[in-house]
Motif scaffolding. Structure first.
Motif, PDB file in Angstrom:
ATOM      1  N   ARG A   9       0.814  -1.216   0.000  1.00  0.00           N
ATOM      2  CA  ARG A   9       0.000   0.000   0.000  1.00  0.00           C
ATOM      3  C   ARG A   9       0.858   1.281   0.000  1.00  0.00           C
ATOM      4  NH1 ARG A   9      -3.080   0.911   4.190  1.00  0.00           N
ATOM      5  NH2 ARG A   9      -4.900   1.621   3.061  1.00  0.00           N
ATOM      6  N   TRP A  10       2.095   1.188  -0.470  1.00  0.00           N
ATOM      7  CA  TRP A  10       2.948   2.370  -0.485  1.00  0.00           C
ATOM      8  C   TRP A  10       2.511   3.373  -1.543  1.00  0.00           C
ATOM      9  CZ3 TRP A  10       8.286   3.055   1.703  1.00  0.00           C
ATOM     10  CH2 TRP A  10       8.446   2.297   2.875  1.00  0.00           C
ATOM     11  N   LEU A  11       1.944   2.903  -2.626  1.00  0.00           N
ATOM     12  CA  LEU A  11       1.515   3.815  -3.687  1.00  0.00           C
ATOM     13  C   LEU A  11       0.228   4.539  -3.335  1.00  0.00           C
ATOM     14  CD1 LEU A  11       2.287   1.681  -6.883  1.00  0.00           C
ATOM     15  CD2 LEU A  11       3.661   3.514  -5.854  1.00  0.00           C
ATOM     16  N   THR A  12      -0.490   4.049  -2.323  1.00  0.00           N
ATOM     17  CA  THR A  12      -1.752   4.675  -1.919  1.00  0.00           C
ATOM     18  C   THR A  12      -1.657   5.336  -0.546  1.00  0.00           C
ATOM     19  OG1 THR A  12      -2.528   2.531  -1.059  1.00  0.00           O
ATOM     20  CG2 THR A  12      -3.145   3.117  -3.312  1.00  0.00           C
ATOM     21  N   GLY A  13      -0.454   5.445  -0.003  1.00  0.00           N
ATOM     22  CA  GLY A  13      -0.251   6.189   1.230  1.00  0.00           C
ATOM     23  C   GLY A  13      -0.318   5.394   2.511  1.00  0.00           C
ATOM     24  N   GLY A  14      -0.581   4.088   2.416  1.00  0.00           N
ATOM     25  CA  GLY A  14      -0.695   3.291   3.633  1.00  0.00           C
ATOM     26  C   GLY A  14       0.641   2.937   4.260  1.00  0.00           C
ATOM     27  N   VAL A  15       1.673   2.869   3.415  1.00  0.00           N
ATOM     28  CA  VAL A  15       3.032   2.476   3.819  1.00  0.00           C
ATOM     29  C   VAL A  15       3.030   1.372   4.885  1.00  0.00           C
ATOM     30  CG1 VAL A  15       4.279   4.521   3.072  1.00  0.00           C
ATOM     31  CG2 VAL A  15       3.195   4.562   5.313  1.00  0.00           C
ATOM     32  N   ASN A  16       2.301   0.309   4.570  1.00  0.00           N
ATOM     33  CA  ASN A  16       2.243  -0.857   5.464  1.00  0.00           C
ATOM     34  C   ASN A  16       3.425  -1.780   5.235  1.00  0.00           C
ATOM     35  OD1 ASN A  16      -0.753  -0.086   5.306  1.00  0.00           O
ATOM     36  ND2 ASN A  16      -0.767  -1.718   6.837  1.00  0.00           N
ATOM     37  N   TYR A  17       3.695  -2.594   6.247  1.00  0.00           N
ATOM     38  CA  TYR A  17       4.637  -3.695   6.116  1.00  0.00           C
ATOM     39  C   TYR A  17       3.952  -5.017   6.437  1.00  0.00           C
ATOM     40  CZ  TYR A  17       8.755  -0.575   6.112  1.00  0.00           C
ATOM     41  OH  TYR A  17       9.691   0.371   5.803  1.00  0.00           O
ATOM     42  N   SER A  18       4.234  -6.015   5.603  1.00  0.00           N
ATOM     43  CA  SER A  18       4.076  -7.407   5.984  1.00  0.00           C
ATOM     44  C   SER A  18       5.485  -7.929   6.221  1.00  0.00           C
ATOM     45  CB  SER A  18       3.396  -8.203   4.874  1.00  0.00           C
ATOM     46  OG  SER A  18       3.321  -9.578   5.197  1.00  0.00           O
ATOM     47  N   TYR A  19       5.607  -8.979   7.017  1.00  0.00           N
ATOM     48  CA  TYR A  19       6.929  -9.530   7.306  1.00  0.00           C
ATOM     49  C   TYR A  19       6.930 -11.035   7.137  1.00  0.00           C
ATOM     50  CZ  TYR A  19       7.915  -5.019   9.546  1.00  0.00           C
ATOM     51  OH  TYR A  19       8.093  -3.681   9.809  1.00  0.00           O
ATOM     52  N   LEU A  20       8.008 -11.537   6.558  1.00  0.00           N
ATOM     53  CA  LEU A  20       8.266 -12.976   6.543  1.00  0.00           C
ATOM     54  C   LEU A  20       9.367 -13.231   7.561  1.00  0.00           C
ATOM     55  CD1 LEU A  20       7.480 -15.633   4.961  1.00  0.00           C
ATOM     56  CD2 LEU A  20       9.684 -15.323   3.780  1.00  0.00           C
ATOM     57  N   LEU A  21       8.991 -13.872   8.656  1.00  0.00           N
ATOM     58  CA  LEU A  21       9.947 -14.257   9.695  1.00  0.00           C
ATOM     59  C   LEU A  21      10.360 -15.697   9.442  1.00  0.00           C
ATOM     60  CD1 LEU A  21      11.378 -14.035  12.505  1.00  0.00           C
ATOM     61  CD2 LEU A  21       9.191 -14.819  13.495  1.00  0.00           C
ATOM     62  N   SER A  22      11.655 -15.931   9.241  1.00  0.00           N
ATOM     63  CA  SER A  22      12.127 -17.265   8.882  1.00  0.00           C
ATOM     64  C   SER A  22      13.254 -17.721   9.793  1.00  0.00           C
ATOM     65  CB  SER A  22      12.639 -17.288   7.432  1.00  0.00           C
ATOM     66  OG  SER A  22      11.651 -16.865   6.527  1.00  0.00           O
ATOM     67  N   THR A  23      13.337 -19.029   9.944  1.00  0.00           N
ATOM     68  CA  THR A  23      14.452 -19.616  10.677  1.00  0.00           C
ATOM     69  C   THR A  23      15.750 -19.393   9.903  1.00  0.00           C
ATOM     70  OG1 THR A  23      13.972 -21.723   9.592  1.00  0.00           O
ATOM     71  CG2 THR A  23      13.036 -21.387  11.796  1.00  0.00           C
ATOM     72  N   GLN A  24      16.864 -19.604  10.572  1.00  0.00           N
ATOM     73  CA  GLN A  24      18.159 -19.353   9.944  1.00  0.00           C
ATOM     74  C   GLN A  24      18.361 -20.184   8.675  1.00  0.00           C
ATOM     75  OE1 GLN A  24      19.982 -16.913  10.873  1.00  0.00           O
ATOM     76  NE2 GLN A  24      21.811 -17.246   9.616  1.00  0.00           N
ATOM     77  N   ASP A  25      17.827 -21.413   8.663  1.00  0.00           N
ATOM     78  CA  ASP A  25      17.960 -22.253   7.468  1.00  0.00           C
ATOM     79  C   ASP A  25      16.845 -22.006   6.448  1.00  0.00           C
ATOM     80  OD1 ASP A  25      15.737 -23.463   8.605  1.00  0.00           O
ATOM     81  OD2 ASP A  25      16.744 -25.361   9.044  1.00  0.00           O
ATOM     82  N   LYS A  26      15.931 -21.092   6.770  1.00  0.00           N
ATOM     83  CA  LYS A  26      14.834 -20.685   5.886  1.00  0.00           C
ATOM     84  C   LYS A  26      13.860 -21.819   5.564  1.00  0.00           C
ATOM     85  CE  LYS A  26      17.315 -16.806   3.778  1.00  0.00           C
ATOM     86  NZ  LYS A  26      17.645 -16.105   2.513  1.00  0.00           N
ATOM     87  N   LYS A  27      13.814 -22.821   6.420  1.00  0.00           N
ATOM     88  CA  LYS A  27      12.917 -23.951   6.191  1.00  0.00           C
ATOM     89  C   LYS A  27      11.522 -23.713   6.767  1.00  0.00           C
ATOM     90  CE  LYS A  27      16.031 -26.563   4.202  1.00  0.00           C
ATOM     91  NZ  LYS A  27      15.971 -26.853   2.753  1.00  0.00           N
TER      92      LYS A  27
END
Length: 275
Positions: A9-27
């Motif tokens: 939503r950065w182009l519409t002014g919301g400047v939201n974040y989603s996050y992908l939280l991953s383990t060190q091995d990314k599994k």
């Protein structure tokens, strides 16, 4: 551990974040606040899609939880048939795992503590994560804590926000020596606006707060600030976490220091709303 910030939503002014939280091995991963399914999915690799074990919401507002149904469907189309949606209440669409305050989860070698912080919404929940291998720490704060600010009191009071920020969070993030290790990942990129408010209304002079000066310099030079500052930084420059600072009190009209902390919080929020 790895944290991938996904702009929404950065182009519409919301400047939201989603996050992908991953383990060190990314599994193994959690996908936090995927409100805009198309924006989130196009930023995930096939391996990342396959690693997701839960959709997680910090609170029920549409710009955080509104993508639960469509994101679950999009993941299924990509071969990930997960069904777990963790959220603070069933006001988040299709939530089926509602953690109690201080409930703990594990994601591989990551320990996750759910800290309920009612005020912005009554189901607001922060997720404090600690990687037992790398020793990295972070907290996902949704709209409770922003870098240099806090969320509006839509479903709560100044007293509740003081409790959320300055009691519930702080007593569960270890001692003060540990606060330098806990990186803050808020739900929006509001830092520059918060900096402008603080400079105009709170710390008017460079001599008032050296740590705030560093935040101001960084925010003016960098569009993305999430994950760059810690809980210790917030304690040092965020006026909503410095309710007993004589400068903060003076700037909200309490030079004598006689007002209750909740009153200072309410005045700060009103000033920010009107700025």
């Amino acid at each position: 551990m790895h944290v991938k910030a996904i702009k929404m939503r950065w182009l519409t002014g919301g400047v939201n974040y989603s996050y992908l939280l991953s383990t060190q091995d990314k599994k193994k991963s959690w996908l936090i606040d995927p409100a805009e399914t198309l924006e989130v999915m196009r930023d995930l690799t096939s391996d990342e899609v396959g690693s997701i074990e839960a959709i997680v919401n910090t609170h029920h507002h549409y710009d955080h939880a509104g993508g639960n149904v469509t994101t679950l469907a999009a993941l299924k189309e990509k071969g990930n048939h997960l069904s777990r949606v963790i959220a603070g209440s069933q006001r988040s669409a299709i939530a089926n795992d509602i953690p109690d305050n201080l409930q703990e989860y594990t994601l591989g070698n990551i320990n996750i503590l759910c800290i309920r912080t009612p005020c912005h919404t009554q189901d607001s929940t922060c997720y404090y994560v600690r990687d037992t291998d790398t020793k990295e720490q972070a907290i996902f704060t949704g709209d409770t804590l922003f870098t240099g600010g806090c969320g509006r009191f839509f479903e709560g009071t100044g007293e509740e926000m003081d409790d959320a920020l300055n009691v519930r969070l702080m007593k569960n993030l270890g001692n003060s020596a540990n606060w330098e290790n806990v990186k803050v990942y808020p739900g929006h990129e509001y830092t520059l606006g918060n900096v402008k408010f603080i400079r105009e209304y709170i710390y008017l002079h460079k001599s008032d707060n050296e740590r705030f000066n560093k935040l101001e310099t960084f925010a003016k030079a960098n569009e993305v600030t999430t994950g760059q500052f810690t809980i210790a930084d917030e304690q040092a420059f965020n006026p909503f976490m410095r309710l007993d600072d004589p400068i903060v009190r003076r700037q909200v009209g309490d030079s004598q220091g006689s007002s209750a902390r909740s009153q200072i919080m309410d005045k700060l929020r009103q000033m920010k709303n009107n700025a």
